[in-house]
Design a protein around this motif. Structure first.
Motif, PDB file in Angstrom:
ATOM      1  N   ASN A 122       3.901  16.249  -1.611  1.00  0.00           N
ATOM      2  CA  ASN A 122       5.334  16.003  -1.525  1.00  0.00           C
ATOM      3  C   ASN A 122       5.633  14.870  -0.554  1.00  0.00           C
ATOM      4  OD1 ASN A 122       6.925  17.756  -3.269  1.00  0.00           O
ATOM      5  ND2 ASN A 122       6.110  19.470  -2.082  1.00  0.00           N
ATOM      6  N   GLY A 123       6.890  14.442  -0.557  1.00  0.00           N
ATOM      7  CA  GLY A 123       7.349  13.476   0.425  1.00  0.00           C
ATOM      8  C   GLY A 123       6.656  12.129   0.335  1.00  0.00           C
ATOM      9  N   GLU A 124       6.460  11.528   1.492  1.00  0.00           N
ATOM     10  CA  GLU A 124       5.855  10.196   1.550  1.00  0.00           C
ATOM     11  C   GLU A 124       4.415  10.212   1.058  1.00  0.00           C
ATOM     12  OE1 GLU A 124       5.698   6.197   1.947  1.00  0.00           O
ATOM     13  OE2 GLU A 124       7.469   7.511   2.109  1.00  0.00           O
ATOM     14  N   ARG A 125       3.709  11.308   1.332  1.00  0.00           N
ATOM     15  CA  ARG A 125       2.332  11.419   0.848  1.00  0.00           C
ATOM     16  C   ARG A 125       2.287  11.301  -0.667  1.00  0.00           C
ATOM     17  NH1 ARG A 125      -0.363  17.043   1.822  1.00  0.00           N
ATOM     18  NH2 ARG A 125      -0.283  16.385   3.981  1.00  0.00           N
ATOM     19  N   TRP A 126       3.174  12.030  -1.354  1.00  0.00           N
ATOM     20  CA  TRP A 126       3.204  11.985  -2.811  1.00  0.00           C
ATOM     21  C   TRP A 126       3.556  10.585  -3.315  1.00  0.00           C
ATOM     22  CZ3 TRP A 126       7.694  11.227  -5.891  1.00  0.00           C
ATOM     23  CH2 TRP A 126       7.440  11.279  -7.263  1.00  0.00           C
ATOM     24  N   LYS A 127       4.539   9.944  -2.693  1.00  0.00           N
ATOM     25  CA  LYS A 127       4.941   8.607  -3.137  1.00  0.00           C
ATOM     26  C   LYS A 127       3.780   7.628  -3.046  1.00  0.00           C
ATOM     27  CE  LYS A 127       9.815   9.132  -1.837  1.00  0.00           C
ATOM     28  NZ  LYS A 127      10.899   8.656  -0.931  1.00  0.00           N
ATOM     29  N   GLN A 128       3.045   7.687  -1.934  1.00  0.00           N
ATOM     30  CA  GLN A 128       1.928   6.765  -1.765  1.00  0.00           C
ATOM     31  C   GLN A 128       0.793   7.080  -2.738  1.00  0.00           C
ATOM     32  OE1 GLN A 128       0.613   5.838   2.206  1.00  0.00           O
ATOM     33  NE2 GLN A 128       2.631   6.238   3.089  1.00  0.00           N
ATOM     34  N   LEU A 129       0.499   8.370  -2.922  1.00  0.00           N
ATOM     35  CA  LEU A 129      -0.581   8.744  -3.839  1.00  0.00           C
ATOM     36  C   LEU A 129      -0.226   8.396  -5.279  1.00  0.00           C
ATOM     37  CD1 LEU A 129      -1.701  12.201  -2.412  1.00  0.00           C
ATOM     38  CD2 LEU A 129      -3.002  10.074  -2.392  1.00  0.00           C
ATOM     39  N   ARG A 130       1.026   8.558  -5.660  1.00  0.00           N
ATOM     40  CA  ARG A 130       1.417   8.220  -7.027  1.00  0.00           C
ATOM     41  C   ARG A 130       1.337   6.710  -7.243  1.00  0.00           C
ATOM     42  NH1 ARG A 130       3.816  10.949 -11.257  1.00  0.00           N
ATOM     43  NH2 ARG A 130       4.894   9.621 -12.776  1.00  0.00           N
ATOM     44  N   ARG A 131       1.815   5.939  -6.254  1.00  0.00           N
ATOM     45  CA  ARG A 131       1.706   4.477  -6.368  1.00  0.00           C
ATOM     46  C   ARG A 131       0.249   4.060  -6.464  1.00  0.00           C
ATOM     47  NH1 ARG A 131       6.183   4.231  -2.633  1.00  0.00           N
ATOM     48  NH2 ARG A 131       4.702   4.119  -0.890  1.00  0.00           N
ATOM     49  N   PHE A 132      -0.584   4.685  -5.629  1.00  0.00           N
ATOM     50  CA  PHE A 132      -2.021   4.377  -5.643  1.00  0.00           C
ATOM     51  C   PHE A 132      -2.633   4.714  -7.004  1.00  0.00           C
ATOM     52  CE2 PHE A 132      -6.219   6.442  -5.323  1.00  0.00           C
ATOM     53  CZ  PHE A 132      -7.000   5.358  -4.929  1.00  0.00           C
ATOM     54  N   SER A 133      -2.272   5.876  -7.547  1.00  0.00           N
ATOM     55  CA  SER A 133      -2.840   6.315  -8.827  1.00  0.00           C
ATOM     56  C   SER A 133      -2.430   5.388  -9.965  1.00  0.00           C
ATOM     57  CB  SER A 133      -2.392   7.744  -9.131  1.00  0.00           C
ATOM     58  OG  SER A 133      -2.801   8.637  -8.119  1.00  0.00           O
ATOM     59  N   LEU A 134      -1.140   5.055 -10.011  1.00  0.00           N
ATOM     60  CA  LEU A 134      -0.665   4.172 -11.066  1.00  0.00           C
ATOM     61  C   LEU A 134      -1.294   2.789 -10.965  1.00  0.00           C
ATOM     62  CD1 LEU A 134       3.114   5.182 -11.118  1.00  0.00           C
ATOM     63  CD2 LEU A 134       1.431   5.611 -12.916  1.00  0.00           C
ATOM     64  N   MET A 135      -1.395   2.282  -9.723  1.00  0.00           N
ATOM     65  CA  MET A 135      -2.014   0.971  -9.513  1.00  0.00           C
ATOM     66  C   MET A 135      -3.478   0.986  -9.945  1.00  0.00           C
ATOM     67  SD  MET A 135      -2.581  -1.108  -5.934  1.00  0.00           S
ATOM     68  CE  MET A 135      -3.743   0.152  -5.364  1.00  0.00           C
ATOM     69  N   THR A 136      -4.179   2.080  -9.584  1.00  0.00           N
ATOM     70  CA  THR A 136      -5.600   2.192  -9.938  1.00  0.00           C
ATOM     71  C   THR A 136      -5.782   2.261 -11.446  1.00  0.00           C
ATOM     72  OG1 THR A 136      -6.064   3.345  -7.854  1.00  0.00           O
ATOM     73  CG2 THR A 136      -7.680   3.573  -9.624  1.00  0.00           C
ATOM     74  N   LEU A 137      -4.959   3.075 -12.107  1.00  0.00           N
ATOM     75  CA  LEU A 137      -5.065   3.183 -13.552  1.00  0.00           C
ATOM     76  C   LEU A 137      -4.785   1.843 -14.233  1.00  0.00           C
ATOM     77  CD1 LEU A 137      -3.347   6.648 -14.155  1.00  0.00           C
ATOM     78  CD2 LEU A 137      -5.761   6.103 -14.489  1.00  0.00           C
ATOM     79  N   ARG A 138      -3.788   1.115 -13.721  1.00  0.00           N
ATOM     80  CA  ARG A 138      -3.505  -0.217 -14.288  1.00  0.00           C
ATOM     81  C   ARG A 138      -4.658  -1.171 -14.047  1.00  0.00           C
ATOM     82  NH1 ARG A 138       1.923   0.751 -12.507  1.00  0.00           N
ATOM     83  NH2 ARG A 138       1.455  -0.292 -10.542  1.00  0.00           N
ATOM     84  N   ASN A 139      -5.223  -1.123 -12.836  1.00  0.00           N
ATOM     85  CA  ASN A 139      -6.341  -2.010 -12.519  1.00  0.00           C
ATOM     86  C   ASN A 139      -7.559  -1.738 -13.391  1.00  0.00           C
ATOM     87  OD1 ASN A 139      -4.857  -3.281 -10.543  1.00  0.00           O
ATOM     88  ND2 ASN A 139      -5.736  -2.114  -8.843  1.00  0.00           N
TER      89      ASN A 139
END
Length: 437
Positions: A122-139
């Protein structure tokens, strides 16, 4: 004397918890009115009113009496249940920010260290992990030709493995799990595993057992502390990608093949469309999907009909809010019952039957439906939706391009009801014969 003493203590304890319940109810009344619901017992809440083997049916039954938004109590804690397409959409889409936090699931917390992965944080942790996951999947190729090529390659490996059966009956469970998991492996590790690799098989067995465990586990809310992004989050997010990316897609494929065995007329129509659009000289590609409305409709209907995650994954509200004239306190657990969306009679003419026509218009063209929500919706919609949809189309189409499906038992004996139903619907085990076309 000891009996009298024990009875007295029990009586005192009961009086204490009754008074506590009354006090909490009075506090709640001062703030506002929760949605209606069955009266809870002290300590236990409404747990005895929920059939452990058929929790979703119990929840749907309660909605018939209390409406599409109602309250149950898990122990002393209130849980608000959303039980219709309109109610779930209003919460998760129209009020996405307010309903965007993740609720607590005990088994999920034990698996990934108390909410450190992208699914449970949740919170900031979730936002960063989701951004990281989406970026990784795109990469690694999400939405690009590279990931499509990896799926096509794995679909061919699966096809060759099926050919080795020489028309003999087989259980497709681990064949499909190996193929789907190898797609995630190619994304995360840049390589795939051989199907006979013992460590690989052990990992797949673990994921299979975890999904079964989830099918009977659901719990009430507790706060999850927010911490900054760190390596533990990366590790647990990788685990989430493997678990969600392997078991959900492979279970959908396995369930889908069983449905096609049960409906040979649907399979035959798919074969006709494949022969017309693709033929037998090239591998299916994702561009074919727009030219194959019936195949697309069948896959959507498989996802709707099997209702893979009927309870969804719990949410919680991020602030005190008014929702449909009711008051919901900050931190309250929310259960958006996806089953009630996928089987909403306002959205689907035959909600409890398998009918690809739910996603076709009068001209036979693919038609979207607001009740199609197997990936949830809003801020917590499955981040792997695009990958999953691509996998389902390419795997299903490649299998049916190369094989006709036959059941070694009379199709009347095939039982499409889940083997287990709770958090997830687990299909029954079955065998099929794959006859080369």
């Amino acid at each position: 004397m000891e009996i009298i003493g024990a009875t007295t203590l029990l009586l005192i304890a009961c009086i204490f918890f009754i008074l506590l319940s009354i006090t909490q109810a009075r506090k709640q009344k001062k703030k506002g009115k929760l949605p209606p619901g069955p009266a809870p017992l002290p300590i236990l809440g409404n747990i005895l009113q929920l059939n452990g083997k058929e929790v979703v049916k119990s929840l749907n039954k309660l909605s018939e009496k209390y409406g599409p938004v109602y309250t149950i109590h898990m122990g002393m804690d209130p849980v608000v249940v959303l039980c219709s397409c309109d109610a779930v959409k209003e919460a998760l889409i129209d009020n996405a920010e307010d309903f965007g936090a993740r609720g607590h699931m005990p088994l999920l917390d034990r698996i990934n260290s108390g909410g450190h992965g992208v699914v449970g944080s949740n919170g900031e942790r979730w936002k960063q992990l989701r951004r990281f996951s989406l970026m990784t999947l795109r990469n690694f190729g999400m939405g690009k030709r590279s990931i499509e090529h990896r799926i096509q390659e794995e679909a061919q490996f699966l096809t060759e493995e099926f050919r080795k059966s020489n028309d003999r009956p087989l259980d497709p469970t681990f064949y499909i799990s190996k193929a789907v998991s190898n797609v995630i492996c190619s994304v995360v590790f840049g390589d795939r595993f051989e199907y006979e690799d013992k460590d690989f098989l052990k990992l797949l067995g673990l994921f299979n057992e975890i999904f079964k465990g989830f099918s009977s586990v659901w719990g009430q809310e507790k706060d999850i502390p927010e911490t900054e992004f760190h390596m533990e989050g990366i590790v647990n997010t990788t685990f989430d990608l493997f678990g969600a990316g392997t078991e959900t897609v492979s279970t959908t494929l396995r369930y889908g093949l069983m449905i096609l065995l049960k409906h040979p007329d649907v399979e035959e129509r798919i074969h006709q469309e494949i022969d017309k659009v693709i033929g037998g000289d090239r591998a299916p590609c994702i561009e074919d999907r727009s030219r194959m409305p019936y195949m697309d409709a069948v896959i959507h209907e498989i996802q709707r009909f099997i209702d893979l995650l009927p309870m969804g994954i719990p949410h919680k509200v991020t602030r005190d809010l008014k929702f449909r004239d009711f008051y919901i306190p900050q931190g309250t657990t929310i259960y958006p019952i996806l089953s009630s969306v996928l089987q909403d009679p306002k959205q689907f003419k035959y909600p409890h039957e398998f009918n690809p026509g739910h996603f076709l218009d009068d001209q036979g063209k693919f038609s979207r439906n607001d009740g199609f929500m197997p990936f949830s919706s809003g801020k917590r919609i499955c981040l792997g939706e695009g990958l999953a949809r691509m996998e389902l189309f390419l795997f299903f189409t490649t299998i049916l391009q190369n094989f006709s499906l036959r059941s070694p038992v009379d199709i009347e004996e095939l039982d499409l009801t889940p083997l287990m139903s709770g958090f997830g619907n687990v299909p029954r085990y079955y065998q099929l014969c794959l006859i080369p076309r």
